[in-house]
Motif scaffolding. Structure first.
Motif, PDB file in Angstrom:
ATOM      1  N   SER A   1     -43.671 -19.493  47.386  1.00 32.33           N
ATOM      2  CA  SER A   1     -44.269 -18.444  46.763  1.00 32.33           C
ATOM      3  C   SER A   1     -43.240 -17.356  46.612  1.00 32.33           C
ATOM      4  O   SER A   1     -42.757 -16.653  45.574  1.00 32.33           O
ATOM      5  CB  SER A   1     -45.569 -17.960  47.006  1.00 32.33           C
ATOM      6  OG  SER A   1     -45.618 -17.514  48.237  1.00 32.33           O
TER       7      SER A   1
ATOM      8  N   GLU B   1     -48.048 -27.630  48.442  1.00 34.24           N
ATOM      9  CA  GLU B   1     -48.036 -26.097  48.146  1.00 34.24           C
ATOM     10  C   GLU B   1     -47.348 -25.513  46.712  1.00 34.24           C
ATOM     11  O   GLU B   1     -47.853 -24.734  46.005  1.00 34.24           O
ATOM     12  CB  GLU B   1     -47.450 -25.676  49.140  1.00 34.24           C
ATOM     13  CG  GLU B   1     -47.435 -24.025  49.338  1.00 34.24           C
ATOM     14  CD  GLU B   1     -47.230 -23.122  50.603  1.00 34.24           C
ATOM     15  OE1 GLU B   1     -46.424 -22.310  50.610  1.00 34.24           O
ATOM     16  OE2 GLU B   1     -48.317 -23.529  51.307  1.00 34.24           O
TER      17      GLU B   1
ATOM     18  N   THR C   1     -50.823 -20.747  40.280  1.00 33.73           N
ATOM     19  CA  THR C   1     -50.731 -19.512  40.226  1.00 33.73           C
ATOM     20  C   THR C   1     -50.029 -18.803  39.070  1.00 33.73           C
ATOM     21  O   THR C   1     -50.358 -18.144  38.442  1.00 33.73           O
ATOM     22  CB  THR C   1     -50.237 -19.006  41.623  1.00 33.73           C
ATOM     23  OG1 THR C   1     -51.134 -19.418  42.557  1.00 33.73           O
ATOM     24  CG2 THR C   1     -50.255 -17.559  41.583  1.00 33.73           C
TER      25      THR C   1
ATOM     26  N   GLY D   1     -48.934 -11.701  45.775  1.00 32.79           N
ATOM     27  CA  GLY D   1     -50.241 -11.659  46.694  1.00 32.79           C
ATOM     28  C   GLY D   1     -50.129 -13.043  47.597  1.00 32.79           C
ATOM     29  O   GLY D   1     -50.576 -13.004  48.655  1.00 32.79           O
ATOM     30  N   ARG D   2     -49.589 -13.837  47.071  1.00 32.33           N
ATOM     31  CA  ARG D   2     -49.377 -15.248  47.824  1.00 32.33           C
ATOM     32  C   ARG D   2     -48.668 -15.065  48.948  1.00 32.33           C
ATOM     33  O   ARG D   2     -48.732 -15.791  50.120  1.00 32.33           O
ATOM     34  CB  ARG D   2     -49.001 -16.413  47.103  1.00 32.33           C
ATOM     35  CG  ARG D   2     -50.160 -16.743  46.019  1.00 32.33           C
ATOM     36  CD  ARG D   2     -49.702 -18.165  45.409  1.00 32.33           C
ATOM     37  NE  ARG D   2     -49.605 -19.234  46.383  1.00 32.33           N
ATOM     38  CZ  ARG D   2     -50.128 -20.325  46.402  1.00 32.33           C
ATOM     39  NH1 ARG D   2     -50.820 -20.559  45.387  1.00 32.33           N
ATOM     40  NH2 ARG D   2     -49.936 -21.133  47.333  1.00 32.33           N
TER      41      ARG D   2
ATOM     42  N   THR E   1     -47.667 -13.010  50.879  1.00 36.57           N
ATOM     43  CA  THR E   1     -48.257 -12.069  52.335  1.00 36.57           C
ATOM     44  C   THR E   1     -49.043 -13.032  53.067  1.00 36.57           C
ATOM     45  O   THR E   1     -49.442 -12.784  54.258  1.00 36.57           O
ATOM     46  CB  THR E   1     -48.903 -10.873  52.007  1.00 36.57           C
ATOM     47  OG1 THR E   1     -49.947 -11.382  51.020  1.00 36.57           O
ATOM     48  CG2 THR E   1     -48.027  -9.929  51.401  1.00 36.57           C
ATOM     49  N   SER E   2     -49.516 -14.281  52.444  1.00 37.08           N
ATOM     50  CA  SER E   2     -50.457 -15.043  52.841  1.00 37.08           C
ATOM     51  C   SER E   2     -49.910 -16.734  53.087  1.00 37.08           C
ATOM     52  O   SER E   2     -50.464 -17.287  54.212  1.00 37.08           O
ATOM     53  CB  SER E   2     -51.859 -15.169  52.510  1.00 37.08           C
ATOM     54  OG  SER E   2     -51.835 -15.528  51.062  1.00 37.08           O
ATOM     55  N   ASP E   3     -48.987 -17.120  52.440  1.00 36.85           N
ATOM     56  CA  ASP E   3     -48.550 -18.438  52.499  1.00 36.85           C
ATOM     57  C   ASP E   3     -47.636 -18.643  53.697  1.00 36.85           C
ATOM     58  O   ASP E   3     -47.140 -17.585  54.045  1.00 36.85           O
ATOM     59  CB  ASP E   3     -47.578 -18.679  51.130  1.00 36.85           C
ATOM     60  CG  ASP E   3     -48.639 -18.891  50.089  1.00 36.85           C
ATOM     61  OD1 ASP E   3     -49.757 -18.992  50.015  1.00 36.85           O
ATOM     62  OD2 ASP E   3     -48.134 -19.159  48.788  1.00 36.85           O
ATOM     63  N   LEU E   4     -47.795 -19.894  54.168  1.00 35.87           N
ATOM     64  CA  LEU E   4     -47.018 -20.179  55.325  1.00 35.87           C
ATOM     65  C   LEU E   4     -45.571 -20.162  54.919  1.00 35.87           C
ATOM     66  O   LEU E   4     -45.072 -20.699  53.914  1.00 35.87           O
ATOM     67  CB  LEU E   4     -47.119 -21.432  56.034  1.00 35.87           C
ATOM     68  CG  LEU E   4     -48.847 -21.712  56.425  1.00 35.87           C
ATOM     69  CD1 LEU E   4     -49.163 -23.030  57.088  1.00 35.87           C
ATOM     70  CD2 LEU E   4     -48.928 -20.657  57.897  1.00 35.87           C
TER      71      LEU E   4
END
Length: 381
Positions: free
Chosen positions: A227, A159, A166, A140-141, A143-146
């Protein structure tokens, strides 16, 4: 793993005894005491052969590169951890000494070169440690983490704390102000296991350039999010030749309970199967992590019997996989406890290596040595 006598090693190397001993002291050739005569030493055959070929000048560049990926020379530089003369070091500190009092949080700070591991209150509400939950949370991370490229070390360390939080929420659910080993002990309702869990987590935090760490570094080298690097490491860790090797120990114990320890070892060897409970290429005198762990809890009888029979028959001492399985049995931990401990602890190491790889600015991209059918040629030209 095969071993040579000094005479055999000297014949292969075509050198003097002093040179052989110098190569051992420099870590180029692994050695161990001869079980038949402790006054003599045995030398690791593949190490001897590699040096013999080098001295003969027969190694081409592509051969060196190929062998480097298969327990050969280091394929990249790292300041995070190393194994020298049977001892594990985290940034120059002896890991077994460090594990006497340190927590995983302190190990992460050391491996991250001083960046403290501070956990946030995620409030995930996981009822029990779950490897599946860790995979889902990391995915899940991703797909959204930079991406990691173009970001400062300070931002990446911040981070990394979030990524480790997590993983911790999935594998050691509990209040964020509690040390991870206590969260894990409370999740499993085994408070008496807390100190051994603390030691195990510290000793598992990093182990040089193993398969999962290399996978994490490759991912990070492409500029992916931290991640994603941890997710790559976690996926690799589940392999039976790596973090899941404890399952082979469990199978061996079941056979030993049914047939006896000696017969279990004999049958496994006769079937051509490797004994995941014994030996480690980097520790010819015994896995120092296993030695450190096994001295802190009573060994269950079935494990003691397997250790004695296996060490006598195989000629190798028990390793970390054996110690983790024995620890789980001694404290009546869940069956998947070894891989949970391994995944939680090694996440700290993967993050350290990912950040180091990003800082290097280098993409890990080896070439393949083609061994397939000859390429088609156009004969009309």
């Amino acid at each position: 793993m095969s071993w040579l006598t000094a005479e055999e090693a000297l014949r292969a190397l075509k050198t003097k005894p002093q040179t052989l001993y110098a190569n051992v002291s420099r870590g180029r050739i692994r050695a161990k005491a001869d079980p038949a005569d402790p006054r003599r030493s045995l030398y690791q055959a593949t190490d001897v052969q590699r040096l013999a070929e080098r001295h003969a000048g027969r190694r081409k560049t592509e051969t060196v590169a190929a062998e480097a990926i298969k327990w050969g020379d280091p394929v990249l530089s790292s300041a995070i951890s190393t194994i020298i003369n049977g001892r594990l070091f985290y940034r120059g500190r002896d890991a077994t000494d460090f594990a006497e009092a340190a927590t995983l949080e302190q190990a992460a700070a050391l491996l991250w070169n001083g960046a403290a591991a501070v956990f946030s209150a995620a409030g995930t509400g996981y009822a029990a440690p779950s490897l599946q939950a860790a995979f889902l949370a990391l995915a899940g991370r991703v797909t959204s983490d930079l991406p990691s490229l173009g970001r400062s070390p300070t931002a990446l360390r911040r981070e990394a704390q979030g990524v480790l939080s997590t993983v911790a929420d999935a594998l050691a659910p509990g209040p964020s102000d509690r040390p991870l080993h206590l969260r894990l002990a409370e999740s499993w309702q085994r408070p008496d296991a807390a100190d051994c869990l603390r030691r195990a987590l510290v000793l598992l935090a990093d182990h040089e350039l193993n398969a999962s760490t290399f996978a994490a570094r490759v991912t990070a080298s492409a500029g992916a999010a931290l991640s994603a690097a941890v997710l790559s490491g976690l996926a690799t860790l589940t392999g039976p030749l790596h973090g899941a090797a404890w399952q082979g120990v469990g199978t061996l114990i079941e056979t030993a309970l049914a047939l006896g320890a000696e017969q279990a070892v004999r049958r496994t060897l006769a079937q051509g199967h490797r004994l995941s409970a014994f030996g480690h290429p980097l520790y010819p005198d015994g896995d120092i992590r296993a030695i450190a762990l096994l001295s802190h809890f009573p060994l269950p009888l079935e494990f003691a019997g397997l250790r004695d029979a296996g060490e006598a028959m195989v000629g190798e001492k028990v390793n970390l996989d054996f110690a983790l399985a024995a620890m789980a049995a001694a404290f009546d931990l869940p069956k998947e406890a070894p891989i949970i401990m391994f995944s939680l602890a090694r996440s700290a190491g993967w993050l350290a290596h990912a950040m180091e790889q990003i800082d290097s600015g280098e993409l890990i991209r080896p070439r393949a040595r083609y061994a397939g059918p000859a390429p088609e040629t156009d004969t009309s030209r």
